[in-house]
Design a protein around this motif. Structure first.
Motif, mmCIF file in Angstrom:
data_model
loop_
_atom_site.group_PDB
_atom_site.id
_atom_site.type_symbol
_atom_site.label_atom_id
_atom_site.label_comp_id
_atom_site.label_asym_id
_atom_site.label_seq_id
_atom_site.Cartn_x
_atom_site.Cartn_y
_atom_site.Cartn_z
ATOM 1 N N VAL A 6 -5.286 7.941 -52.911
ATOM 2 C CA VAL A 6 -6.329 8.580 -52.104
ATOM 3 C C VAL A 6 -7.547 8.779 -53.012
ATOM 4 O O VAL A 6 -7.468 9.468 -54.027
ATOM 5 N N THR A 7 -8.646 8.163 -52.648
ATOM 6 C CA THR A 7 -9.832 8.226 -53.500
ATOM 7 C C THR A 7 -11.074 8.417 -52.637
ATOM 8 O O THR A 7 -11.171 7.866 -51.537
ATOM 9 N N CYS A 8 -11.989 9.228 -53.130
ATOM 10 C CA CYS A 8 -13.155 9.631 -52.339
ATOM 11 C C CYS A 8 -14.443 9.392 -53.122
ATOM 12 O O CYS A 8 -14.459 9.429 -54.352
ATOM 13 N N ILE A 33 2.662 0.297 -51.426
ATOM 14 C CA ILE A 33 1.550 1.226 -51.631
ATOM 15 C C ILE A 33 0.555 1.093 -50.489
ATOM 16 O O ILE A 33 0.638 0.189 -49.652
ATOM 17 N N GLU A 34 -0.394 2.006 -50.482
ATOM 18 C CA GLU A 34 -1.568 1.905 -49.631
ATOM 19 C C GLU A 34 -2.720 2.554 -50.373
ATOM 20 O O GLU A 34 -2.515 3.356 -51.301
ATOM 21 N N VAL A 35 -3.931 2.192 -49.998
ATOM 22 C CA VAL A 35 -5.123 2.793 -50.578
ATOM 23 C C VAL A 35 -5.950 3.381 -49.446
ATOM 24 O O VAL A 35 -6.371 2.666 -48.524
ATOM 25 N N VAL A 36 -6.146 4.689 -49.505
ATOM 26 C CA VAL A 36 -6.982 5.379 -48.513
ATOM 27 C C VAL A 36 -8.268 5.791 -49.214
ATOM 28 O O VAL A 36 -8.266 6.652 -50.099
ATOM 29 N N ALA A 37 -9.363 5.143 -48.846
ATOM 30 C CA ALA A 37 -10.668 5.445 -49.424
ATOM 31 C C ALA A 37 -11.468 6.272 -48.423
ATOM 32 O O ALA A 37 -11.472 5.974 -47.222
ATOM 33 N N PHE A 63 -5.558 -1.575 -47.626
ATOM 34 C CA PHE A 63 -6.760 -0.755 -47.827
ATOM 35 C C PHE A 63 -7.258 -0.231 -46.490
ATOM 36 O O PHE A 63 -7.339 -0.964 -45.499
ATOM 37 N N ARG A 64 -7.586 1.078 -46.475
ATOM 38 C CA ARG A 64 -8.207 1.677 -45.296
ATOM 39 C C ARG A 64 -9.388 2.529 -45.736
ATOM 40 O O ARG A 64 -9.281 3.300 -46.697
#
Length: 326
Positions: A6-8, A33-37, A63-64
């Motif tokens: 989780v990255t912002c 895994i997943e990446v939530v931006a 990626f989302r």
């Protein structure tokens, strides 16, 4: 076991693309895994740049990108955490990268993760320009890394129960690894909206939301693992090493911690005197100041004054609050 990154960001800087690249380089068929931006306010043209970058393209449907219109890192992280579907969350800032074996190392450490609430990774600074040794040591307290890589005793791998964890410094938000159940408990807090206001907004350096989130591990009596196998880098620009910035950072950050802790305790704990803060600071800084350092001494004074004034302000507000108000 699924891992959610989780990255912002509110600007989508070039360093953020490096964040995604460091993740994408570790994807295999077996990687779960997943990446939530979280877009916390950057422009449509930056959105296009992000989506067209090779690293995001390589991530594909892992990626989302979601949007959080309310400004502030706490709101953005809360949105990202709520969107995440993983069993474990890796919170990254837009200036973090992960080591080339990060996913393998973390998966291995979590293989026997009974009652584990969080992992403190070995976060090392990548300096844009060399810094003096005193700052590399002191920066562990304020520049979002866990080891300056100067002393073997700066980072000690170990497993701590919740009482031991209470006395251990929390990791920075950029690089925090936390169990989704712990994070969900935080999101379900009845006073979450108030707690989210404790996060930093824009260039304002007041904020302590990451410490507040991590504290739920203690509340739930979970253990924490300190691991030197799980490695993250934090890229630090030269402007963040200037003394003027460090003074502002340490004052505003410490003020926030004092305000939060006093508010959380409803003023039942006695406010420590400024002198007690300075004595505490002196004890912990003895080794770092063996050769003498005006900069570190100054920043310890700033931290102590900031914390004390934050406590005073919280207690003043609670004293003047109308009876019966929330």
């Amino acid at each position: 076991m699924k891992i959610s990154f989780v990255t912002c960001s509110n600007t989508c800087p070039p360093s953020w693309l490096q964040t995604f690249s460091s993740i994408a380089g570790q994807i295999t068929e077996d990687t779960d895994i997943e990446v939530v931006a979280v877009n916390n306010g950057f422009s449509p043209d930056r959105v296009r740049l992000l989506k067209e970058s090779p690293s995001v393209t390589k991530l594909g449907n892992l990626f989302r990108l979601v949007e959080e219109p309310r400004p502030g890192i706490a709101y953005a992280r809360a949105h990202g955490i709520n969107e995440a579907k993983g069993d474990w969350l890796v919170l990254l800032d837009d200036d973090n990268t992960i080591a080339s074996d990060f996913i393998t190392a973390l998966t291995g450490e979590l293989a026997d993760a009974s009652e584990l609430g969080g992992v403190i990774a070995l976060i090392t600074p990548i300096w844009e320009k060399p810094v003096p040794q005193w700052l590399a040591r002191f920066g562990v307290l304020c520049l979002s890394y866990t080891s300056p890589s100067l002393d073997d005793d700066c980072f000690v791998p170990q497993l701590l129960d919740h009482e031991q964890a209470r006395a251990h410094p929390s990791p920075p938000g950029g690089g925090m690894i936390i169990n989704k159940e712990v994070a969900q408990y935080y999101l379900n807090s009845p006073d979450l909206e108030k707690r989210l206001t404790w996060g930093r907004v824009g260039d304002n350096l007041y904020g302590c939301d990451d410490n507040d989130l991590w504290s739920e591990i203690i509340t739930l009596k979970r253990r924490i693992l300190i691991s030197d196998k799980v490695r993250i880098q934090h890229n630090i620009p030269a402007r963040r090493t200037k003394l003027r910035y460090l003074i502002r950072l340490n004052y505003q950050m410490s003020y926030s911690f004092g305000w939060m802790e006093s508010t959380r305790n409803n003023s039942h704990t006695k406010r420590r005197s400024l002198w007690s803060h300075l004595k505490h600071a002196k004890r912990h800084l003895t080794k770092a100041l063996r050769g003498g350092s005006f900069g570190a001494e100054l920043l310890w004074w700033v931290k102590s004054v900031g914390y004390d004034l934050g406590v005073q302000e919280a207690q003043r507000l609670q004293t003047t609050q109308p009876e019966g108000s929330a």
